[in-house]
Design an enzyme around this catalytic site. Structure first.
Site, PDB file in Angstrom:
ATOM      1  N   TYR A 138      16.606   1.579 -24.990  1.00  0.00           N
ATOM      2  CA  TYR A 138      16.614   1.125 -23.605  1.00  0.00           C
ATOM      3  C   TYR A 138      17.786   1.645 -22.934  1.00  0.00           C
ATOM      4  O   TYR A 138      18.986   1.771 -23.718  1.00  0.00           O
ATOM      5  CB  TYR A 138      16.824  -0.441 -23.703  1.00  0.00           C
ATOM      6  CG  TYR A 138      15.780  -1.071 -23.862  1.00  0.00           C
ATOM      7  CD1 TYR A 138      14.469  -1.130 -23.203  1.00  0.00           C
ATOM      8  CD2 TYR A 138      15.538  -2.278 -24.974  1.00  0.00           C
ATOM      9  CE1 TYR A 138      13.201  -1.777 -23.574  1.00  0.00           C
ATOM     10  CE2 TYR A 138      14.431  -2.924 -25.217  1.00  0.00           C
ATOM     11  CZ  TYR A 138      13.130  -2.606 -24.370  1.00  0.00           C
ATOM     12  OH  TYR A 138      12.046  -3.401 -24.984  1.00  0.00           O
TER      13      TYR A 138
ATOM     14  N   ASP B  95      16.767 -10.676 -14.363  1.00  0.00           N
ATOM     15  CA  ASP B  95      17.471  -9.382 -14.869  1.00  0.00           C
ATOM     16  C   ASP B  95      16.849  -8.246 -13.696  1.00  0.00           C
ATOM     17  O   ASP B  95      17.404  -7.213 -13.612  1.00  0.00           O
ATOM     18  CB  ASP B  95      16.730  -8.804 -16.014  1.00  0.00           C
ATOM     19  CG  ASP B  95      15.244  -8.665 -16.206  1.00  0.00           C
ATOM     20  OD1 ASP B  95      14.748  -9.225 -15.362  1.00  0.00           O
ATOM     21  OD2 ASP B  95      14.551  -7.846 -16.883  1.00  0.00           O
TER      22      ASP B  95
ATOM     23  N   ARG C 203      20.214  -7.366 -32.271  1.00  0.00           N
ATOM     24  CA  ARG C 203      18.957  -6.829 -32.726  1.00  0.00           C
ATOM     25  C   ARG C 203      19.408  -5.467 -33.178  1.00  0.00           C
ATOM     26  O   ARG C 203      20.603  -5.082 -33.185  1.00  0.00           O
ATOM     27  CB  ARG C 203      18.069  -6.341 -31.519  1.00  0.00           C
ATOM     28  CG  ARG C 203      17.489  -7.613 -30.877  1.00  0.00           C
ATOM     29  CD  ARG C 203      16.529  -7.441 -29.571  1.00  0.00           C
ATOM     30  NE  ARG C 203      17.736  -7.229 -28.464  1.00  0.00           N
ATOM     31  CZ  ARG C 203      17.230  -7.069 -27.288  1.00  0.00           C
ATOM     32  NH1 ARG C 203      15.897  -6.783 -26.826  1.00  0.00           N
ATOM     33  NH2 ARG C 203      18.137  -6.951 -26.404  1.00  0.00           N
TER      34      ARG C 203
ATOM     35  N   HIS D  31      18.095   1.736 -18.841  1.00  0.00           N
ATOM     36  CA  HIS D  31      18.296   0.981 -17.564  1.00  0.00           C
ATOM     37  C   HIS D  31      19.234   1.872 -16.691  1.00  0.00           C
ATOM     38  O   HIS D  31      20.468   1.280 -16.351  1.00  0.00           O
ATOM     39  CB  HIS D  31      18.635  -0.451 -17.940  1.00  0.00           C
ATOM     40  CG  HIS D  31      17.407  -1.216 -18.582  1.00  0.00           C
ATOM     41  ND1 HIS D  31      16.257  -1.526 -17.520  1.00  0.00           N
ATOM     42  CD2 HIS D  31      17.303  -1.867 -19.509  1.00  0.00           C
ATOM     43  CE1 HIS D  31      15.563  -2.061 -18.472  1.00  0.00           C
ATOM     44  NE2 HIS D  31      16.055  -2.268 -19.629  1.00  0.00           N
TER      45      HIS D  31
ATOM     46  N   LYS E 184      20.142  -1.493 -27.347  1.00  0.00           N
ATOM     47  CA  LYS E 184      20.770  -1.567 -25.992  1.00  0.00           C
ATOM     48  C   LYS E 184      21.146  -0.033 -25.718  1.00  0.00           C
ATOM     49  O   LYS E 184      21.441   0.854 -26.377  1.00  0.00           O
ATOM     50  CB  LYS E 184      21.944  -2.404 -25.951  1.00  0.00           C
ATOM     51  CG  LYS E 184      21.440  -3.811 -26.217  1.00  0.00           C
ATOM     52  CD  LYS E 184      20.473  -4.312 -25.312  1.00  0.00           C
ATOM     53  CE  LYS E 184      21.241  -4.642 -23.830  1.00  0.00           C
ATOM     54  NZ  LYS E 184      20.181  -5.176 -22.927  1.00  0.00           N
TER      55      LYS E 184
ATOM     56  N   GLU F  28      11.956   1.862 -21.552  1.00  0.00           N
ATOM     57  CA  GLU F  28      11.662   1.080 -20.323  1.00  0.00           C
ATOM     58  C   GLU F  28      10.562   1.735 -19.447  1.00  0.00           C
ATOM     59  O   GLU F  28      10.102   1.208 -18.506  1.00  0.00           O
ATOM     60  CB  GLU F  28      12.867   0.404 -19.447  1.00  0.00           C
ATOM     61  CG  GLU F  28      13.718   1.231 -18.823  1.00  0.00           C
ATOM     62  CD  GLU F  28      14.741   1.701 -19.634  1.00  0.00           C
ATOM     63  OE1 GLU F  28      15.012   1.427 -20.650  1.00  0.00           O
ATOM     64  OE2 GLU F  28      15.884   2.232 -18.976  1.00  0.00           O
TER      65      GLU F  28
HETATM   66  P1  NAD Z   1       4.433  -8.234 -15.028  1.00  0.00           P
HETATM   67  O1  NAD Z   1       4.246  -6.982 -13.841  1.00  0.00           O
HETATM   68  O2  NAD Z   1       3.704  -8.251 -15.963  1.00  0.00           O
HETATM   69  O3  NAD Z   1       3.958  -9.557 -13.905  1.00  0.00           O
HETATM   70  C1  NAD Z   1       4.682  -9.764 -12.778  1.00  0.00           C
HETATM   71  C2  NAD Z   1       3.783 -10.638 -11.946  1.00  0.00           C
HETATM   72  O4  NAD Z   1       4.273 -11.069 -10.692  1.00  0.00           O
HETATM   73  C3  NAD Z   1       2.499  -9.908 -11.533  1.00  0.00           C
HETATM   74  O5  NAD Z   1       1.447 -10.506 -11.980  1.00  0.00           O
HETATM   75  C4  NAD Z   1       2.638  -9.834 -10.194  1.00  0.00           C
HETATM   76  O6  NAD Z   1       1.310  -9.826  -9.265  1.00  0.00           O
HETATM   77  C5  NAD Z   1       3.345 -11.103  -9.859  1.00  0.00           C
HETATM   78  N1  NAD Z   1       3.884 -11.218  -8.413  1.00  0.00           N
HETATM   79  C6  NAD Z   1       4.571 -10.504  -7.603  1.00  0.00           C
HETATM   80  N2  NAD Z   1       4.930 -10.978  -6.489  1.00  0.00           N
HETATM   81  C7  NAD Z   1       4.686 -12.329  -6.436  1.00  0.00           C
HETATM   82  C8  NAD Z   1       4.866 -13.212  -5.561  1.00  0.00           C
HETATM   83  N3  NAD Z   1       5.316 -13.309  -4.342  1.00  0.00           N
HETATM   84  N4  NAD Z   1       4.351 -14.493  -6.231  1.00  0.00           N
HETATM   85  C9  NAD Z   1       3.765 -14.710  -7.283  1.00  0.00           C
HETATM   86  N5  NAD Z   1       3.546 -13.680  -8.164  1.00  0.00           N
HETATM   87  C10 NAD Z   1       4.024 -12.512  -7.690  1.00  0.00           C
HETATM   88  O7  NAD Z   1       6.044  -8.495 -15.080  1.00  0.00           O
HETATM   89  P2  NAD Z   1       6.626  -9.245 -16.368  1.00  0.00           P
HETATM   90  O8  NAD Z   1       6.645  -8.275 -17.719  1.00  0.00           O
HETATM   91  O9  NAD Z   1       5.765 -10.624 -16.639  1.00  0.00           O
HETATM   92  O10 NAD Z   1       8.082  -9.564 -16.255  1.00  0.00           O
HETATM   93  C11 NAD Z   1       8.320 -10.419 -15.289  1.00  0.00           C
HETATM   94  C12 NAD Z   1      10.037 -10.503 -15.161  1.00  0.00           C
HETATM   95  O11 NAD Z   1      10.682 -10.819 -16.289  1.00  0.00           O
HETATM   96  C13 NAD Z   1      10.722  -9.184 -14.610  1.00  0.00           C
HETATM   97  O12 NAD Z   1      11.519  -9.429 -13.638  1.00  0.00           O
HETATM   98  C14 NAD Z   1      11.115  -8.581 -16.057  1.00  0.00           C
HETATM   99  O13 NAD Z   1      12.247  -7.838 -15.864  1.00  0.00           O
HETATM  100  C15 NAD Z   1      11.754 -10.062 -16.492  1.00  0.00           C
HETATM  101  N6  NAD Z   1      11.990  -9.967 -17.825  1.00  0.00           N
HETATM  102  C16 NAD Z   1      13.203 -10.775 -18.101  1.00  0.00           C
HETATM  103  C17 NAD Z   1      13.723 -10.924 -19.387  1.00  0.00           C
HETATM  104  C18 NAD Z   1      14.634 -11.745 -19.640  1.00  0.00           C
HETATM  105  O14 NAD Z   1      15.347 -11.577 -20.862  1.00  0.00           O
HETATM  106  N7  NAD Z   1      15.495 -12.379 -18.716  1.00  0.00           N
HETATM  107  C19 NAD Z   1      12.920 -10.301 -20.379  1.00  0.00           C
HETATM  108  C20 NAD Z   1      11.746  -9.719 -20.141  1.00  0.00           C
HETATM  109  C21 NAD Z   1      11.417  -9.530 -18.862  1.00  0.00           C
END
Ligand code: NAD
Length: 363
Positions: free
Chosen positions: A94, A270, A15, A96, A75, A118
């Site tokens: 970003y 993550d 990116r 972190h 990054k 972030e």
């Molecule tokens: P978000 O806050 O929009 O959504 C999270 C959801 O999880 C909320 O609706 C919340 O109510 C729900 N939740 C909390 N506890 C719960 C449980 N016990 N059971 C069911 N649902 C529950 O967050 P998001 O933007 O959707 O991000 C989700 C995850 O993805 C985060 O950990 C974020 O860091 C990660 N992420 C990872 C990457 C990657 O490349 N791996 C990229 C982007 C985001």
């Protein structure tokens, strides 16, 4: 202002901080933009496109860091980049910092003004510069899951959409936030049979409205996870508990009860992952198998679709970036408390409470 865009140097990061279209916006506003040669070439943003947008192409990062008033990246800066930052210079990227005392210390020593994408907020209480990457990762989770469900890739040989006369595959999405919503859109688009679990009833109501009852919404309990995971072909982990490590919702016992060849995509990796057996993987080596279940746990999923991710990120970062350049960082942050929330380090002081709380003694 002179804005600098060095080429990203983290391993397999393709990116780039500004697209040519974003550069054009800065030059239209009277700013000079220095872009490192080949910063975006690998994702189709050629030096010619940057030149046409009014950028000056620069050979070395040293020259960019020495000249620019504001550095725009994707990054977190690597140690040699941190050492090139200086007081009076703004870093917009970003960061972190909470789990990263080494980087935090280097940024403190630089004296620079460091704004983390972030932690910038918006009026709805969400994180507008994180959301585009969640949209990308959510949509990608189904693409990755469908790929690994193919027999040759370790999966059960199930087509998510089914065909006339054959039932579609079952997708379970745990967490119905930004990632979960976007995963659901893709899975529904493929014709899969989709269930979403969330702890927030309001969110389940919204999802039910968005999809007009065409998917199943279920309140997230251990029982529900047990029931739906044992029937699923693909499970997407998409939970977030702000400020905390992801809860391990899918246990080893649940995974033992899953169908052989089913696939787990832990997007929450993550934050440590929400499946007990998750460990972070890379785009080079994305999957491993435990108890006949394929695990995909790539920690930087958006990096895999670097062109789309760069454009999506720029759409969100550009308005704040232009405000920083047009008004100067101090006035821009005084005018906008949401941008001020992005400030993590300034003139040798860590200014973001969660980072101080996480790292206090190690600083
Ligand atoms: P978000 O806050 O929009 O959504 C999270 C959801 O999880 C909320 O609706 C919340 O109510 C729900 N939740 C909390 N506890 C719960 C449980 N016990 N059971 C069911 N649902 C529950 O967050 P998001 O933007 O959707 O991000 C989700 C995850 O993805 C985060 O950990 C974020 O860091 C990660 N992420 C990872 C990457 C990657 O490349 N791996 C990229 C982007 C985001």
């Amino acid at each position: 202002m002179i804005v600098g865009v060095p080429k990203e140097i983290k391993n397999h990061e393709y990116r780039v901080g500004l697209t040519p279209a974003a550069v054009q916006e800065f030059t239209n506003n009277g700013h000079a933009v220095l872009v490192q040669v080949n910063a975006g070439t690998s994702i189709g943003f050629t030096d010619d496109l940057y030149l046409a947008a009014g950028a000056t192409m620069i050979e070395t990062p040293e020259e960019i860091f020495a000249t620019a008033d504001m550095i725009v990246k994707v990054k977190e800066p690597q140690p040699n980049e941190c050492k090139m930052l200086r007081e009076g210079q703004t870093l917009y990227t970003y960061l972190h910092l909470a789990p990263d005392p080494v980087q935090t210390q280097l940024l403190v020593e630089s004296g620079a003004t460091c704004i983390a994408y972030e932690t910038v907020t918006d009026n709805r209480g969400t994180l507008p510069l994180l959301a585009p990457m969640s949209e990308v990762a959510g949509r990608m989770s189904i693409q990755a899951g469908a790929h690994y469900l193919e027999k040759a890739n370790g999966g059960s040989g199930t087509l998510l959409g089914g065909v006339p006369g054959v039932a579609p595959g079952k997708v379970l999405i745990i967490g119905g936030g930004v990632v979960g919503l976007n995963a659901a859109k893709m899975a529904m688009g493929l014709g899969a049979d989709v269930t979403i679990l969330d702890r927030s009833l309001n969110r389940l109501r919204e999802l039910d409205d968005i999809f007009e009852g065409r998917l199943t919404t279920v309140f997230s309990t251990s029982d529900a996870i047990d029931y739906y995971s044992s029937r699923a072909d693909l499970v997407v982990g998409a939970v977030l508990v702000p400020g905390a490590a992801a809860p391990k919702l899918l246990t080893r016992e649940h995974i033992k009860n899953m169908k052989p060849g089913s696939v787990l995509v832990d997007v929450a990796i993550d934050q440590g992952g929400c499946f007990e057996t998750s460990k972070a993987t890379t785009h080079q080596d994305p999957v491993y198998i435990i108890d006949d279940v394929v695990h995909y746990c790539v920690a930087n999923m958006p990096g895999g679709v670097a062109r789309t991710s760069t454009m999506a990120l720029n759409n969100a970062t550009l308005p704040f970036g232009l405000a920083l350049a047009n008004k100067g960082p101090k006035q821009a942050m005084l005018d906008d408390p949401h941008l001020l929330n992005g400030l993590n380090v300034h003139k040798g002081i860590v200014t973001y409470k969660a980072v101080v709380d996480a790292l206090g003694d190690s600083l």
